[in-house]
Write a protein that holds these residues in place. Structure first.
Motif, short mmCIF file in Angstrom:
data_model
loop_
_atom_site.label_atom_id
_atom_site.label_comp_id
_atom_site.label_asym_id
_atom_site.label_seq_id
_atom_site.Cartn_x
_atom_site.Cartn_y
_atom_site.Cartn_z
N HIS A 1 40.43 6.25 30.97
CA HIS A 1 41.41 5.20 31.23
C HIS A 1 41.85 5.17 32.69
CE1 HIS A 1 41.28 4.05 27.16
NE2 HIS A 1 42.33 3.27 27.25
N VAL B 1 33.62 4.54 29.56
CA VAL B 1 34.57 4.10 28.53
C VAL B 1 34.29 4.82 27.22
CG1 VAL B 1 35.56 2.13 27.32
CG2 VAL B 1 34.52 1.79 29.56
N HIS C 1 34.48 4.30 24.10
CA HIS C 1 33.75 3.70 22.97
C HIS C 1 32.25 3.64 23.23
CE1 HIS C 1 37.66 3.06 21.53
NE2 HIS C 1 37.98 2.19 22.47
N ASP D 1 42.95 4.75 19.96
CA ASP D 1 42.71 3.61 20.84
C ASP D 1 42.40 2.42 19.96
OD1 ASP D 1 41.91 2.94 23.92
OD2 ASP D 1 40.84 1.70 22.47
N HIS E 1 40.65 -0.18 20.31
CA HIS E 1 39.27 -0.70 20.26
C HIS E 1 38.27 0.27 19.64
CE1 HIS E 1 41.13 -3.55 23.09
NE2 HIS E 1 40.46 -4.38 22.32
N THR F 1 34.50 -3.11 31.11
CA THR F 1 35.15 -2.76 29.84
C THR F 1 34.21 -2.52 28.66
OG1 THR F 1 35.58 -4.89 28.75
CG2 THR F 1 37.13 -4.21 30.47
N CYS F 2 34.85 -2.04 27.58
CA CYS F 2 34.12 -1.72 26.36
C CYS F 2 33.59 -2.97 25.68
CB CYS F 2 35.01 -0.93 25.40
SG CYS F 2 36.59 -1.70 25.04
N CYS G 1 37.34 2.61 32.25
CA CYS G 1 38.08 1.40 31.89
C CYS G 1 38.39 0.55 33.12
CB CYS G 1 39.36 1.78 31.18
SG CYS G 1 39.05 2.69 29.65
N CYS H 1 40.82 -2.70 33.70
CA CYS H 1 41.24 -3.25 32.41
C CYS H 1 42.71 -3.05 32.12
CB CYS H 1 40.40 -2.65 31.29
SG CYS H 1 40.69 -3.35 29.68
N ASN I 1 38.64 -7.92 26.71
CA ASN I 1 38.90 -8.39 25.35
C ASN I 1 40.32 -8.91 25.14
OD1 ASN I 1 40.29 -5.90 25.45
ND2 ASN I 1 38.46 -4.84 24.72
N ARG J 1 48.83 -7.12 31.58
CA ARG J 1 47.76 -6.17 31.24
C ARG J 1 47.06 -5.58 32.48
NH1 ARG J 1 45.55 -3.10 27.11
NH2 ARG J 1 43.40 -2.69 27.64
S1 SF4 Z 1 40.01 -2.22 26.21
FE1 SF4 Z 1 39.93 -1.61 28.35
S2 SF4 Z 1 41.35 0.15 28.46
FE2 SF4 Z 1 40.82 -0.14 26.30
S3 SF4 Z 1 39.04 1.21 25.94
FE3 SF4 Z 1 38.25 -0.83 26.43
S4 SF4 Z 1 37.89 -0.73 28.64
FE4 SF4 Z 1 39.25 0.95 28.16
#
Ligand code: SF4
Lengths: 164, 415
Positions: free
Chosen positions: B63, B96, B98, B117, B119, B294-295, B355, B358, B377, B383
């Motif tokens: 993060h 990231v 995920h 988390d 996500h 990002t993820c 991340c 993000c 997302n 944010r």
């Molecule tokens: S939404 Fe953003 S902060 Fe959350 S895990 Fe995915 S990349 Fe990282």
């Protein structure tokens, strides 16, 4: 008996407590900033035992527990809304902050006096003279709430006892 | 028997489980990251019991990594002490969380994974039940190896047809967000199927599961098939035997059907993910920062699409263009195949995997009044930095086209 603080729909975790205050995990500090951007008077005026009533999808957004912890820290006794965001729902239960889902929550007004019976799932609106029956919290959820949260429950018990 | 989530829960519980039932399940892995691990450690210490199986614990630094300030650095130092003290082997700082969970083989069809988390739902595209929880529950799960779930009702999303060129799974998912709304699937499982999904490669399927939580869903599942298995073998460390299963005589709460072939590129507008419009309605809106990361959309194929649009061109002089590969592995592949060179020559800034911008802590924080276009997302107020900044969400292709023009642009003219 508690006084109602009324909020709108889709209240997200950043509105409950802005992310920039999440660097602490101190409950009192978090409570002092609860709703600070959308209801600056809240933290000052809320009384222990008051109740939050909100529109649907309360607590959406991040998985951070800080939002639920901040509200518990203010002394709010219960949150009532037509629906809660899923992770907020779990977080609230797991820290021992009771929440009730009530489709008619929107009829309850700011400042009403309400009484809540968690095990029966009943909300008595003393000001309007109405009673709402909601789904009572399942037994295992009440076990967590009565223990004061999941952490306190697990100090004394095994997790299997939740389902027993 | 039942929906995909009922299938997975029933197999795990060893008895038929139906929507509405509360079950206590063994979980495979318990994931957390630099942002959420400190509270989990606090809960763990307060309970005061030993870890059940240290190999179930997976911790990522992503993060804010490398730490952008003293507070983050001290936090990570504390977590590292805990990792050493407990002898935790599964510790990563390769991108990231995920994406790394998938690459490192922690995600399998029929699996049950929880993470601190929101996500964490991303793994659903590989037929794995996965969901986000608060930190206390993660700390508790380190001790119990279990978690309680209310088996969710399922909304089936049936997607048929093929998308037009320049339209990607991100556009389809944004369209669905606009259709169903931010609480359209609260407490529910989403299940995606239909000819569109069957023909879709996994990196695009992952966008649907990733963004399921934006509609409030507990999980977003896709039945595992040959495509899933080939992806796992090729792109991850997961190895057979793999569990293939499908929904059997499922009862859905609701079925949403959509023919994707007529869709055009979509954009989620400030300030909510369900404020979705066809891109052409916001075309020309000036953009200060483009963030491809990002993820959701920073896998190799996403970077390939963006690089294809950037090749031989320059990004707009007054637009900050940030490219953050989702993982170290993706970064390496992008480097080997010349994509990173394309980004650098086009004038983009390439950030370390993670991340990145993000969450508004580092790597591209927005000033008041600035406007970003990103492949993320969610676009909540504040944010990416200032609460007075605006965030628009779209596909990697739309982000790249926007970077070239300095205002929201239709990617189709660059394909
Ligand atoms: S939404 Fe953003 S902060 Fe959350 S895990 Fe995915 S990349 Fe990282």
């Amino acid at each position: 008996m508690g006084r109602v603080w009324k909020f709108g729909e889709n209240l997200n975790t950043d509105e409950i407590i802005p992310a920039r205050f999440n660097i602490t995990i101190d409950e009192r500090e978090l409570a002092a900033k609860a709703f600070c951007e959308i209801r600056p008077d809240f933290a000052q005026q809320v009384q222990p035992g008051d109740v939050i009533v909100a529109g649907g999808n309360f607590g959406c957004g991040s998985s951070r527990e800080h939002a639920a912890v901040a509200i518990r820290g203010t002394g709010v006794k219960c949150i009532i809304a037509p629906s809660f965001a899923r992770i907020f729902f779990r977080n609230a239960i797991n820290i021992g902050l009771p929440i009730l889902e009530c489709p008619q929550a929107t009829e309850i007004e700011e400042g009403d006096e309400v009484e809540v019976d968690l095990s029966r799932g009943e909300i008595h609106n003393l000001t309007q003279g109405k009673v709402y029956h909601t789904n009572a919290l399942p037994d295992f959820v009440l076990k967590i709430v009565h223990a004061g949260g999941l952490v306190r429950f697990l100090r004394e018990h095994d997790i299997e006892e939740l389902m027993a | 028997m039942g929906t995909l989530v009922e299938e997975i829960f029933s197999r795990r519980a060893g008895r038929p489980v139906r929507a509405g039932e509360i079950v206590l399940l063994d979980v495979d892995y318990i994931m957390s990251h630099d942002n959420t691990t400190p509270l989990a450690i606090k809960a763990f210490r307060e309970i005061g019991k030993p870890v059940r199986n240290v190999d179930q614990i997976v911790i990522h630094f992503d993060h804010a990594y490398p730490a952008p300030n003293l507070l983050a650095a001290e936090n990570q130092q504390k977590i590292l002490r805990f990792i050493r003290e407990q002898g935790i082997r599964h510790f990563y700082h390769r991108g990231v969380c995920h994406q790394v969970m998938i690459e490192e083989g922690f995600v399998r069809p029929g699996g049950v994974v929880i993470g601190a988390d929101s996500h964490t739902v991303t793994y659903g595209a590989l037929g794995c039940f996965s969901t986000g929880l608060g930190s206390s529950e993660i700390g508790a799960a380190w001790i119990t190896g279990k978690c309680w779930f209310r088996t969710p009702e399922t909304i089936l999303i049936r997607l048929e047809g093929r998308t037009a060129p320049g339209v990607y799974s991100k556009d389809v998912m944004l369209y669905l967000a606009g259709l169903l709304g931010m609480d359209g699937a609260t407490y529910r499982a989403l299940e995606f199927e239909g000819s569109y999904i069957r023909n879709l490669p996994v990196h695009e399927r992952l966008v649907f599961s990733n963004m399921s939580v934006e509609l409030g869903a507990k999980c977003g599942l896709i039945a595992p098939d040959e495509v899933t298995i080939q992806y796992l073998m090729r792109e991850t460390r997961a190895r057979p035997p793999f569990d293939l299963f499908a929904a059997e005589h499922p009862r859905y709460e609701r079925v949403v059907e959509l023919d994707v072939s007529t869709l055009e590129p979509q954009v989620a507008c400030h300030p909510d993910v369900d404020q979705v419009k066809p891109l052409r309605e916001v075309e020309g809106l000036p953009i200060d920062e483009v963030y491809i990361g990002t993820c959701t959309n920073a896998r190799y194929e996403d970077l390939e699409i963006a690089a294809g649009i950037f090749r031989g061109k320059q990004v707009h002089r007054f637009t900050r263009v940030l490219v953050t590969p989702a993982s170290q592995t993706i970064y390496e592949k992008a480097m080997a195949n010349g994509l990173i060179e394309v980004f650098l020559q086009a004038g983009c800034t390439v950030n370390a995997p993670g991340c990145g911008a993000c969450l508004g802590r580092h790597g591209g924080v927005l000033a008041p009044g600035e406007r970003a276009f990103t492949t993320m997302n969610r676009n909540f107020i504040g944010r990416m930095g200032s609460p007075e900044a605006e965030i628009y969400l779209g596909s990697p292709a739309a982000a790249a086209a926007t970077a070239l023009e300095g205002c929201i642009a239709d990617p189709r003219k660059y394909l």
